[in-house]
Each structure stands twice: as structure tokens, then as C-alpha cells.
Design an enzyme around this catalytic site. Structure first.
Site, PDB file in Angstrom:
ATOM      1  CD  GLU A  94     114.062  23.719  71.818  1.00 11.39           C
ATOM      2  OE1 GLU A  94     115.212  24.045  72.088  1.00 11.39           O
ATOM      3  OE2 GLU A  94     113.188  24.523  71.455  1.00 11.39           O
ATOM      4  CB  CYS A 126     119.891  24.547  71.739  1.00  7.98           C
ATOM      5  SG  CYS A 126     118.640  25.054  70.559  1.00  7.98           S
ATOM      6  CG  HIS A 249     124.024  25.546  69.648  1.00  7.43           C
ATOM      7  ND1 HIS A 249     123.325  24.400  69.327  1.00  7.43           N
ATOM      8  CD2 HIS A 249     123.161  26.583  69.464  1.00  7.43           C
ATOM      9  CE1 HIS A 249     122.092  24.730  68.978  1.00  7.43           C
ATOM     10  NE2 HIS A 249     121.967  26.038  69.053  1.00  7.43           N
TER      11      HIS A 249
END
Lengths: 361, 135
Positions: A94, A126, A249
Site C-alpha cells: 500500500e 495489508c 497478520h
């Protein structure tokens, strides 16, 4: 009518031809900003309840293209294939350096993979990195191409003073995907879970993202990761005990620990892939560099559950089993921990300069 | 830097791609199509390993246009393993002092940006201290 278990059985994504990871490579920049530096400036607090110990910060001459190039070179060293054998170079991030002009063409040119390739940049907050990885599995698994390179890399942005500034970090990893019988780890199946969830976003021309404060927890991170991981395990008939390692994550230290616990994983399964305490949240790089740290220590036969999370929102879960090829290929490039150990602490002023927070005009 | 010139130099700048002389086997960087050793034609591309040592160095405090935002920075003459000497910035030094003879390795980095945030980003080789764990 389909029963719930029949449904989940058909939900796992499996390629026609078995695929795996042929090579992998991590990258973490040299500089570290301790969370206490951010706290001192913005909240006046000291060692209290900080989300991470420190975060990695890219230097003045680094961006997602340069970091991806280094990770890709490491992945190719481990893969032992010629860069011209790649049929795709895909970069998920990103923080692509250009708004319009692909990062992937720069990376592909630098590693010598041009011109007979697919190239493209992926964007899904993400999880842009695992999105590229799943696409690479599809390309190789369908037989369209023998090898594909998927990268998750970010120089994450956090507004000065915002909660994200403690964690928004730089780093990621690259993966060469190819036929399972050449792989150091076979990717047995993936599963993705996606909804429209407004937990975090950045509008065009904005430098820093906005987020929905507490909304980023339960309806976003926890719901998507839990559903993705749970459904994949149900459809494969596996349970947490079948995995030696689990990587989630990692936006901070606590979230991946909590979601792991809820799903039934122990601290021992999560710890080797939990890098956020020492490098922060590398956004699109986070789950993938957690996986590279696990591959650095895994043994043949070990299975790994990896689940990314991207705001907006979705999760990709993957069931990966390590093969005997890992032993020999691991030492062909620097380990994830070599990059983490290469560390220069900086203060907030240097961080502000390195990350362009000081405008000269 | 003009866009066409940047584009022409990409291969050598991104990845230290030079040439090897088919007559006397000398490795050539930057590529120049005529061997500086034997004068023969040399057009065969050769990818340098990127490993080398610092031959000499200096620190820039007063930088030329396009590099002002990076001061102070260190520029070195790097003797490549394969022979040629190249001029390049050193990067990722942290607190590490630079010494003549120091082993370094090539990395691809941002060299400069044109027209502030509007122009192209110029990427190219720099060198950093060899990382522990590099094989």
C-alpha cells in the site's frame, strides 16, 4: 441441501497441479525506532503499555521497489532458478513509490526477469502480498507458467501522534512459486474470506490513512482471520495440533497472540513467526515475513498455517507443509533474523527526516 | 536526469550489468563495447557479483543538485571482485566507520528524484557493508 461440512469441504482453493514455494527471501531495513521515542513525544509516557518494542524504518534511499528487489534477489538465490524463468512478477503493497507506474516493472528489470513476464502491482491494504501469492499459485497451478514471483512489501504510513505511528514499519518478503516437486514447502490449499468492512482506509492524495478506532478489532481483524483460518482447517479436516507453526497478520504484539489463542494455537506455535514486537507492522509484508522467519527454522514435515489480514477487509489462509529441500536452500541467502539483528537505533528526529515528515518547502 | 538517458543506463545501474571481453576475458564496467585492455570488440553482457572492497572514500557535506536531501553521505571508489573500480555511494552504514579495504556488497537504491515529487525516481547501485549471514 449442502450440509455445513460439505460446504466447507468445497471452499478450500486448490490448484489443478500441486504447487509450492521454490525460494523465499526477506528484507528488513537497518533502522529501528523504539516505541518509547513515539510515546515520549506524543503521550509523555515511558515504558508503559506499548504495542511493540520497536519498529523498522527504511532509510532515505529506500522504498517498496528497492526493498522488493533485495527480497526478490534472496528468493531467487534460494530458488536456484534463472530470473528469466519467471513468468510473473507481482508486488503487493500500500506504499508503491508511484501512483501510476508499476513497482513490479522496476523490480522485474532489476532482477533480470524482463521482458517475457506478467507484471503488476497488487493493492488490498495489508493483504496485498498474500493476494499476489494466491494469484501466483493460480498461475502456476493452472499450468500457465512454471514459476511466478509474489512479493508483499511496505513502508507503512502512520500519522504523527496516531496509534499507528508506534507500529507502522518497513519490510516484507518475496516468494518464488513453482511446481510442488521442486519446492521447499508445498502449498496444499488456500482459503479467502472477504467482506466490505470500513475499518481502515486512505483516500487519494492523502499521505496518512484513517481508521475506525476500536472498530478495527472484532468486526475486522478477528472476524476475518478466524473465519478464514477456521474454514480452511474444517475443509482440510485439520486442527491446530496438526500445525507446528501458525503465522497471523501482526499489526501489534497482542492481536496475533489473541487470535491464535482463540483458534486453539499455543504460544510455542505462534512465537517463531511473531516479528511485530521487534520490527512492528510491515502491513502487506507482515504475514509473509512472519512466514519467512518460520521457514528459517522449520524442519521437513512441519506444517504451517498462515493467515493474513487486510483492511477493507479480508483474510487469506494457507496450509503449507515443509519438504526436505528446505535444509539445503535455507543457507543460500540471509535469514530473516540476520536482517533483524542488523540494527541501528534512531531517534524521532532522524525518523522524521528519513520518512519525509519534515517538509523543506 | 533526462528520462531517455536514465532508461538507456537502467540495466547497468540497476544490477551492475557490464560486459566481458570475448578475446581477453576482461570484465568491463561500465559497458563500453570496446575492451579497454585489448581493444577488441566486447558486447557480451556480464552480471557482476556486486561484491567488492572500498578502495578509497570521502564524505559529501555540500552535495550537487538532486542529492541535497541526502547529506552527509559517503562516496567511495569500490574495487569489484572481478576487477573494475566503480564510484558509488555507500549506504546503510549506521554507526559503522568506513575503512579502506572494507568488504562491501551492491544494493539497488533510490539515487535521486527529479522535480521534487513530480519527476521520475532514479534507481541505481550503491554499496553497503557486507551483511552478517551473507553467504
Amino acid at each position: 441441501m449442502e450440509t455445513a461440512s460439505e460446504k466447507s469441504e468445497s471452499l478450500a482453493l486448490k490448484p489443478d497441479r500441486p504447487v509450492g514455494i521454490i525460494g523465499y527471501g526477506a528484507y528488513v531495513p537497518r533502522y529501528r525506532l523504539p516505541a518509547t521515542q513515539v510515546a515520549r513525544l506524543w503521550s509523555g509516557e515511558g515504558e508503559g503499555d506499548l504495542p511493540v518494542k520497536e519498529k523498522s524504518v527504511a532509510g532515505l534511499d529506500e522504498d517498496v521497489a528497492t526493498m522488493s528487489i533485495e527480497a526478490a534477489r534472496n528468493a531467487l538465490s534460494r530458488a536456484g532458478i534463472s530470473p528469466s524463468a519467471l513468468r510473473a512478477v507481482w508486488v503487493g503493497s500500500e506504499s508503491h513509490p508511484y501512483a501510476v507506474k508499476p513497482t513490479s516493472t522496476i523490480v522485474a528489470e532489476a532482477i533480470g526477469a524482463t521482458p517475457y513476464i506478467q507484471a503488476g502491482d497488487w493493492e488490498f491494504a495489508c493483504k496485498a502480498g498474500t493476494e499476489a501469492l494466491v494469484a501466483a499459485i493460480g498461475l502456476v497451478g493452472s499450468g500457465m507458467g512454471r514459476y511466478a514471483l509474489a512479493i508483499g512489501m511496505d513502508i507503512a504510513q502512520g500519522q504523527p501522534g496516531d496509534a499507528l505511528e508506534y507500529t507502522a514499519a518497513s519490510g516484507g518478503a518475496a516468494y518464488v512459486i513453482g511446481p510442488a516437486d521442486e519446492s521447499l514447502a508445498v502449498i496444499e490449499a488456500t482459503f479467502s474470506y472477504v467482506t466490505d468492512t470500513p475499518d481502515f482506509w486512505r483516500r487519494a492524495h492523502q499521505v496518512y490513512p484513517s481508521h475506525g478506532q476500536r472498530f478495527t478489532g472484532e468486526p475486522a481483524y478477528f472476524k476475518h482471520i478466524s473465519n478464514a483460518a477456521q474454514t480452511l482447517m474444517e475443509s482440510l479436516g485439520t486442527k491446530p495440533a496438526d500445525y507446528r507453526y501458525a503465522v497471523f497478520h501482526q499489526p501489534n504484539t497482542r492481536f496475533p497472540q489473541m487470535v491464535g489463542k482463540r483458534l486453539g494455537f499455543s504460544d510455542e506455535q505462534i512465537k517463531p513467526g511473531l516479528l511485530s514486537p521487534v520490527i512492528g507492522n510491515t502491513y502487506a509484508g507482515a504475514a509473509l515475513i512472519g512466514l519467512s522467519a518460520v521457514l528459517d527454522v522449520a524442519s521437513p514435515g512441519d506444517c504451517i498455517l498462515v493467515t493474513s489480514y487486510g483492511s477493507g477487509a479480508g483474510s487469506d489462509a494457507m496450509h503449507i507443509c515443509v519438504t526436505s529441500a528446505i535444509e539445503e536452500r535455507r543457507s543460500r541467502a540471509p535469514l530473516t533474523r540476520d536482517y533483524i539483528a542488523r540494527r541501528s537505533e534512531i531517534d524521532y528526529a532522524t525518523y522524521a527526516r528519513y520518512r519525509g515528515k519534515i517538509r523543506m518547502k | 536526469m533526462e528520462v531517455p538517458r536514465y532508461w538507456r543506463l537502467q540495466k547497468q545501474r540497476y544490477a551492475l550489468v557490464g560486459e566481458i571481453c570475448p578475446h581477453c576475458q576482461v570484465k568491463i564496467f561500465p559497458p563500453r563495447d570496446v575492451c579497454p585492455e585489448c581493444g577488441g570488440e566486447a558486447k557480451q553482457p556480464f552480471s557482476f557479483s556486486g561484491k567488492g572492497t572500498v578502495f578509497s572514500f570521502t564524505t559529501m557535506y555540500d552535495a550537487p543538485k538532486g542529492f541535497e536531501m541526502n547529506t552527509p553521505y559517503t562516496v567511495a571508489l569500490v574495487k569489484l571482485e572481478e576487477g573494475p573500480v566503480v564510484t558509488a555511494q555507500l549506504t546503510d552504514l549506521g554507526e559503522q566507520p568506513v575503512e579502506i579495504g572494507m568488504p562491501v556488497e551492491m544494493v539497488t537504491r533510490r539515487i535521486r528524484e527529479d522535480e521534487e515529487d513530480k519527476g521520475i525516481i532514479v534507481y541505481g547501485y550503491k554499496f553497503r557493508p557486507v551483511m552478517a549471514g551473507t553467504h
